[in-house]
Motif scaffolding. Structure first.
Motif, PDB file in Angstrom:
ATOM      1  N   ASN A  69       0.827  -1.206   0.000  1.00 54.56           N
ATOM      2  CA  ASN A  69       0.000   0.000   0.000  1.00 54.56           C
ATOM      3  C   ASN A  69       0.864   1.259   0.000  1.00 54.56           C
ATOM      4  N   GLU A  72       2.401   1.706  -3.473  1.00 55.87           N
ATOM      5  CA  GLU A  72       1.411   2.207  -4.430  1.00 55.87           C
ATOM      6  C   GLU A  72       1.120   3.683  -4.186  1.00 55.87           C
ATOM      7  N   ALA A  73       0.974   4.065  -2.925  1.00 56.06           N
ATOM      8  CA  ALA A  73       0.706   5.466  -2.601  1.00 56.06           C
ATOM      9  C   ALA A  73       1.872   6.351  -3.019  1.00 56.06           C
ATOM     10  N   THR A  74       3.083   5.880  -2.806  1.00 53.09           N
ATOM     11  CA  THR A  74       4.268   6.641  -3.205  1.00 53.09           C
ATOM     12  C   THR A  74       4.324   6.777  -4.721  1.00 53.09           C
ATOM     13  N   GLN A  75       4.048   5.696  -5.419  1.00 52.68           N
ATOM     14  CA  GLN A  75       4.056   5.738  -6.875  1.00 52.68           C
ATOM     15  C   GLN A  75       2.992   6.709  -7.395  1.00 52.68           C
ATOM     16  N   ASP A  76       1.810   6.679  -6.795  1.00 55.80           N
ATOM     17  CA  ASP A  76       0.745   7.602  -7.199  1.00 55.80           C
ATOM     18  C   ASP A  76       1.183   9.049  -6.989  1.00 55.80           C
ATOM     19  N   LYS A  77       1.791   9.353  -5.858  1.00 45.13           N
ATOM     20  CA  LYS A  77       2.237  10.718  -5.567  1.00 45.13           C
ATOM     21  C   LYS A  77       3.336  11.154  -6.524  1.00 45.13           C
ATOM     22  N   GLU A  79       3.750  10.114  -9.601  1.00 45.40           N
ATOM     23  CA  GLU A  79       3.099  10.365 -10.884  1.00 45.40           C
ATOM     24  C   GLU A  79       2.365  11.700 -10.865  1.00 45.40           C
ATOM     25  N   GLU A  80       1.681  11.998  -9.749  1.00 45.96           N
ATOM     26  CA  GLU A  80       0.991  13.277  -9.624  1.00 45.96           C
ATOM     27  C   GLU A  80       1.991  14.434  -9.704  1.00 45.96           C
ATOM     28  N   ASP A  83       3.117  14.869 -13.242  1.00 44.47           N
ATOM     29  CA  ASP A  83       2.081  15.559 -14.015  1.00 44.47           C
ATOM     30  C   ASP A  83       2.113  17.056 -13.725  1.00 44.47           C
TER      31      ASP A  83
END
Length: 91
Positions: A69, A72-77, A79-80, A83
């Motif tokens: 988890n 995944e949260a680190t990867q999402d951040k 990517e954000e 962007d």
């Protein structure tokens, strides 16, 4: 004479059987108690080992889940943030 010898032998055997006490003596009872305690201790140790193994497996599963988890949260951040960097450089 053989009859007398047979009777004598039968009396000796009957006396020997009567002399045997079916009750265990204190040493035999103590030995049985020690054996029972050893068996109970072994069973308790096995149960404790099984419980420890189960808890360790559960802890490992929980750690793996939390690590996944967090990744995944680190990867999402990341990517954000990527962007946001792209948006800020497009102007």
């Amino acid at each position: 004479m053989k009859k007398l010898t047979g009777i004598f032998f039968a009396l000796v055997m009957a006396t020997a059987v009567a002399a045997c006490d079916s009750d265990d003596g204190p040493a035999e009872e103590a030995g049985q108690n020690i054996d029972n305690a050893a068996e109970q201790t072994q069973e308790s140790a096995e149960n404790a080992g099984d419980a420890i193994e189960e808890h360790a497996d559960n802890a490992g599963d929980a750690i793996e889940e939390h690590t996944d988890n967090a990744a995944e949260a680190t990867q999402d951040k990341v990517e954000e943030m990527g962007d946001e960097v792209e948006k800020s450089t497009d102007h």
